[in-house]
Design a protein around this motif. Structure first.
Motif, short mmCIF file in Angstrom:
data_model
loop_
_atom_site.label_atom_id
_atom_site.label_comp_id
_atom_site.label_asym_id
_atom_site.label_seq_id
_atom_site.Cartn_x
_atom_site.Cartn_y
_atom_site.Cartn_z
N LEU A 77 26.47 19.10 39.29
CA LEU A 77 27.14 18.35 40.36
C LEU A 77 28.61 18.49 40.29
N LEU A 78 29.02 18.60 38.79
CA LEU A 78 30.68 18.61 38.75
C LEU A 78 30.99 20.28 39.19
N LYS A 79 30.26 21.07 38.95
CA LYS A 79 30.45 22.53 39.31
C LYS A 79 30.69 22.23 41.07
N VAL A 80 29.92 21.61 41.80
CA VAL A 80 30.02 21.61 43.08
C VAL A 80 31.50 20.70 43.38
N ARG A 81 31.70 19.53 42.70
CA ARG A 81 32.93 18.98 43.02
C ARG A 81 33.99 19.77 42.86
N ARG A 82 34.32 20.92 42.05
CA ARG A 82 35.27 21.68 41.74
C ARG A 82 35.23 22.84 42.66
N THR A 83 34.22 23.09 43.11
CA THR A 83 34.07 24.32 44.19
C THR A 83 33.44 23.69 45.17
N PRO A 84 33.79 23.10 46.00
CA PRO A 84 33.06 22.53 47.35
C PRO A 84 32.50 23.46 48.01
N GLU A 85 33.16 24.83 48.05
CA GLU A 85 32.58 25.45 49.07
C GLU A 85 30.98 26.10 48.70
N GLN A 86 30.66 25.48 47.54
CA GLN A 86 29.20 26.07 47.35
C GLN A 86 28.40 24.93 48.17
N LEU A 87 28.90 24.12 48.98
CA LEU A 87 28.06 23.22 49.82
C LEU A 87 27.93 23.64 51.04
N ILE A 88 28.59 24.92 51.45
CA ILE A 88 28.64 25.35 52.68
C ILE A 88 27.21 25.41 53.54
N ASP A 89 26.22 26.04 52.66
CA ASP A 89 24.95 26.42 53.13
C ASP A 89 24.18 25.06 53.42
N VAL A 90 24.66 24.06 53.01
CA VAL A 90 23.77 22.64 53.23
C VAL A 90 24.70 21.69 54.28
N THR A 91 25.81 22.18 54.58
CA THR A 91 26.67 21.40 55.35
C THR A 91 26.97 22.04 56.65
N LEU A 92 27.66 23.12 56.54
CA LEU A 92 27.80 23.99 57.90
C LEU A 92 26.69 24.55 58.64
#
Length: 273
Positions: free
Chosen positions: A37-52
């Motif tokens: 989860l820390l990795k996601v916070r530091r690189t939030p673009e990892q959440l593009i597939d589950v958000t955008l």
């Protein structure tokens, strides 16, 4: 002298690692999940597939196919939203294998091997962290559908149950892609192989159009496609509020996948770790 000291330290590290208690294994796994989860916070673009992605796909498919398939947008949403939900969340499960392969390529797992932690903890942590991704994708898909006019008649309880079903099935599928992550040579090959498997399963299903509009030979495949059973189960839960045969078939399929690929993965993973 340095060699002897290193040998002793290595032996102690292995001894500690091999005598990790169940409680410490659980704590190590949650620590690794927090790392993910820390990795996601530091690189939030990892959440593009589950958000955008769920937003774009839902809006695009609704207004492109809604009038042609169902006559209007409102009538198409009960068919589309469960399909988009299943497609989005199960494709997100590919990330487990990709990130696992990246960690192994970067030498992160070599560092983990030197620590007195449970060897299975890095994987368990990754799987726990990925359930957060599945939950985000599920929530956003339903919210976007609601904004567009989707009103699931099954009620909130069955909508939550439908979301949990998709999360459980996606978690089961992540064992397949985690196995690919161990045996593949690169992260890009994991992604390529995984999407080569998923795309036919998701698009050659009843996710976006009724199966009875397809040619007979294609219907035969769609009707036995496990993705179709999962989509139908979600529709029954969210739209009608019933638990039908597709619900149990989806759970059975998830159990079979875990029963087959979890041992295969653990065997391959332990050789590497």
């Amino acid at each position: 002298m340095t060699t002897i000291t290193s040998t002793i330290q290595s032996g102690v590290s292995r001894e500690l690692r091999n005598h990790v208690s169940v409680g410490q294994t659980v704590r190590n796994s949650f620590s690794m999940a927090y790392r993910g989860l820390l990795k996601v916070r530091r690189t939030p673009e990892q959440l593009i597939d589950v958000t955008l992605q769920p937003i774009i796909f839902t809006v695009m498919f609704t207004f492109i196919f809604g009038g042609a398939i169902a006559g209007d947008v409102a009538s198409y949403l009960p068919l589309l939203i469960p399909g988009i939900l299943v497609q989005t969340v199960i494709t997100t499960s590919v990330v487990t294998g990709v990130q696992l392969r990246e960690d192994m390529d970067k030498g992160v797992f070599d560092r983990f091997k030197s620590l007195p932690i449970a060897r299975i903890a890095p994987l368990a942590g990754a799987l726990l962290a990925d359930t957060v991704r599945y939950t985000i994708a599920t929530t956003i898909t339903f919210v976007v559908g609601f904004i567009l006019g989707y009103r699931p008649e099954g009620g909130l309880g069955f909508v939550v149950l439908a979301g949990l079903l998709v999360i459980v099935c996606s978690w089961a599928l992540s064992w397949i892609f985690a196995f690919f992550g161990v045996i593949a040579r690169s992260a890009s090959s994991v992604q390529g192989i995984s999407f080569l498997v998923l795309f036919p399963l998701t698009f050659l299903s009843n996710a976006f159009v009724p199966s009875d509009t397809m040619p007979g030979w294609l219907q035969a495949f769609v009707n036995v496609n496990p993705v179709s059973h999962l989509v139908s189960a979600v529709r029954d839960l969210a739209n009608v509020g019933t638990i039908g045969g597709d619900f149990w078939l989806a759970l059975l399929g998830a159990a079979v996948v875990v029963a087959i690929f979890a041992p295969l993965f653990v065997r391959a993973y332990m050789r590497k770790a």
